[in-house]
Design an enzyme around this catalytic site. Structure first.
Site, mmCIF file in Angstrom:
data_model
loop_
_atom_site.group_PDB
_atom_site.id
_atom_site.type_symbol
_atom_site.label_atom_id
_atom_site.label_comp_id
_atom_site.label_asym_id
_atom_site.label_seq_id
_atom_site.Cartn_x
_atom_site.Cartn_y
_atom_site.Cartn_z
ATOM 1 N N HIS A 71 0.848 -1.194 0.000
ATOM 2 C CA HIS A 71 0.000 0.000 0.000
ATOM 3 C C HIS A 71 0.882 1.243 0.000
ATOM 4 C CE1 HIS A 71 -4.009 1.892 1.144
ATOM 5 N NE2 HIS A 71 -3.163 2.899 1.218
ATOM 6 N N GLY A 78 -3.028 12.534 -0.892
ATOM 7 C CA GLY A 78 -3.433 13.843 -0.400
ATOM 8 C C GLY A 78 -4.390 14.570 -1.319
ATOM 9 N N GLU A 80 -6.827 16.517 -0.016
ATOM 10 C CA GLU A 80 -8.100 16.756 0.665
ATOM 11 C C GLU A 80 -8.295 18.224 1.053
ATOM 12 O OE1 GLU A 80 -7.119 12.404 1.850
ATOM 13 O OE2 GLU A 80 -6.008 14.252 1.470
ATOM 14 N N HIS A 205 -10.031 0.367 1.637
ATOM 15 C CA HIS A 205 -9.740 1.391 2.629
ATOM 16 C C HIS A 205 -10.914 1.427 3.607
ATOM 17 C CE1 HIS A 205 -9.040 5.729 3.904
ATOM 18 N NE2 HIS A 205 -10.351 5.617 4.075
ATOM 19 N N HIS A 234 -6.022 -0.349 7.057
ATOM 20 C CA HIS A 234 -6.226 0.698 8.074
ATOM 21 C C HIS A 234 -7.130 0.196 9.199
ATOM 22 C CE1 HIS A 234 -4.597 2.919 4.788
ATOM 23 N NE2 HIS A 234 -5.721 3.311 4.237
ATOM 24 N N ASP A 292 1.213 2.861 3.881
ATOM 25 C CA ASP A 292 0.430 4.003 3.382
ATOM 26 C C ASP A 292 1.369 5.140 2.984
ATOM 27 O OD1 ASP A 292 -1.902 5.237 2.615
ATOM 28 O OD2 ASP A 292 -2.439 5.933 4.616
ATOM 29 N N SER A 296 -1.599 10.852 2.494
ATOM 30 C CA SER A 296 -1.843 11.925 3.455
ATOM 31 C C SER A 296 -2.389 11.362 4.756
ATOM 32 C CB SER A 296 -2.845 12.931 2.875
ATOM 33 O OG SER A 296 -4.102 12.307 2.648
#
Length: 390
Positions: A71, A78, A80, A205, A234, A292, A296
């Protein structure tokens, strides 16, 4: 030709090390690599003088399967908080310096300014630099963006595509997919992968929403889809979700992926999450860890408004993994599965990656006594040597 310089030329490479973990400990200290494969394992090989071979003397290091990170936002995640919050791309050196030989690239929230085509180009670029690189087609949103206009065709015709992801569920940034949409996505991925001879996982996710893993529990309970077709990641986002992940893994004999968060916030670190899953009785073989990396780490208020973000790094993945071994949570042989053997099996790469064995790809990481990567080989080629960077 005898040298500690692992990056000197030669048609074959012989590693002379202090120990070999396949991940189990082997009665071997020599690894002979040629043509991108491991061709022999043994002790004190005698090499004819006229052979075109480089010998790497590393008796103070141990050899393990090069790590696999399933991942990685290789093109940067990012966005966002607007265009100024796009994360940077990752470099081949940043990957290899952590002992990682294989990565799987992924798109996240932003699949508008970054596309599957961008991701494929980056994956192929990493490959040209020596990293073994794959990708998921798709992104957070549903319907997912693809390369060919169809999930099955992406899997069938694009060698680097090994699955679909990261599809977001239980998250305010997701497309809020219906259950039937989730089932169709997984089914399409499964069929496309079958046609291509791939595993074809769906990498999900999991956000912090109240539905948690319910869509995946329903998927496995109400359809004929096997548990190894879906990987939730996650799952250590918050304690209640991790408990749900433990129940999910035990109920379906399923695998779950822990993220090595640099700042766990309300969640659990990779170390704490793996420790807790083991305490709950989840088999080590059913746990993987990923970084990850270059994604972000955004912060939102209770209403979902953006507050700020950090950029994830892969250094935390290695640090959490090292701590699991140092503190005796898992022996080295089992801990290696979290970032190599188990990951290879989950991704369907286990027939040529994740083990140090004859005929397998010569993806080898050399670790010092502190379990810190010193040299990384991919397909027999040295792509990182700490002695050449200091």
């Amino acid at each position: 030709m005898t040298s500690r310089n692992a990056c000197s030329p030669g048609l074959m490479t012989l590693l002379r090390v202090g120990g070999v973990f396949s991940p189990e400990r082997l009665e071997a200290t020599d690894i002979l690599m040629a043509g991108g494969k491991i061709i022999a394992l043994g002790n004190d090989f005698s090499i004819p003088k006229d052979w075109p071979i480089r010998v790497v003397e590393a008796r103070d290091l141990i050899a393990v399967p090069a790590f696999i990170d399933q991942h990685v936002h290789v093109t940067g995640g990012g966005g966002e908080g607007g265009c100024g919050t796009r994360c940077p791309e990752i470099t081949a050196r940043e990957i290899a310096a952590m002992g990682i030989g294989t990565v799987v690239g992924v798109l996240g929230t932003d699949s508008i300014s970054r596309s599957p085509a961008d991701l494929l180009a980056k994956v192929r670029g990493l490959g040209a630099e020596g990293i073994s690189a794959f990708m998921y087609t798709g992104a957070y949103r549903v319907p997912p963006p693809t390369l060919t206009g169809d999930i099955q065709r992406d899997l069938a015709w694009i060698p680097e595509v090994i699955g679909l992801g990261e599809i977001a569920i239980s998250d305010h940034r997701s497309s809020q997919p219906r259950q039937d949409e989730i089932e169709r996505l997984v089914s399409d991925t499964r069929i496309g992968a079958m046609l291509a001879g791939k595993r074809g996982i769906c990498h999900f996710h999991i956000g912090g929403g109240k539905r948690g893993l319910e869509p995946l529990r329903r998927l496995l309970s109400e359809t004929e889809i096997p548990a190894d077709q879906v990987i939730p990641t996650h799952v250590n986002r918050h304690p209640a979700l991790l408990e749900e992940a433990a129940d999910y893994a035990l109920a379906f004999n399923a695998s779950v992926d822990v993220t090595a968060f640099e700042d766990a916030g309300d969640g659990l670190s990779g170390f704490d999450a793996v420790s807790r899953l083991l305490e709950r009785g989840v088999a080590p073989e059913r746990i993987t860890m990923s970084s990850d990396c270059n994604g972000s780490l955004p912060e939102f208020d209770a209403d979902g408004a953006y507050l700020g973000m950090k950029v994830a790094k892969n250094t935390t993945l290695i640090a959490d993994w090292q701590r699991l071994v140092r503190e005796g949570v898992l022996p080295l042989e089992s801990a290696l599965g979290l970032i190599s053997t188990n990951v290879a099996r989950v991704l369907g790469l286990h027939t040529n990656k994740g083990y140090l064995a004859i005929g397998f790809e010569a993806d080898v990481t050399l670790l010092d006594r502190e379990l810190q990567p010193q040299q990384t080989f991919v397909a027999g080629k040295c792509i990182y040597d700490v002695s050449r960077t200091e």
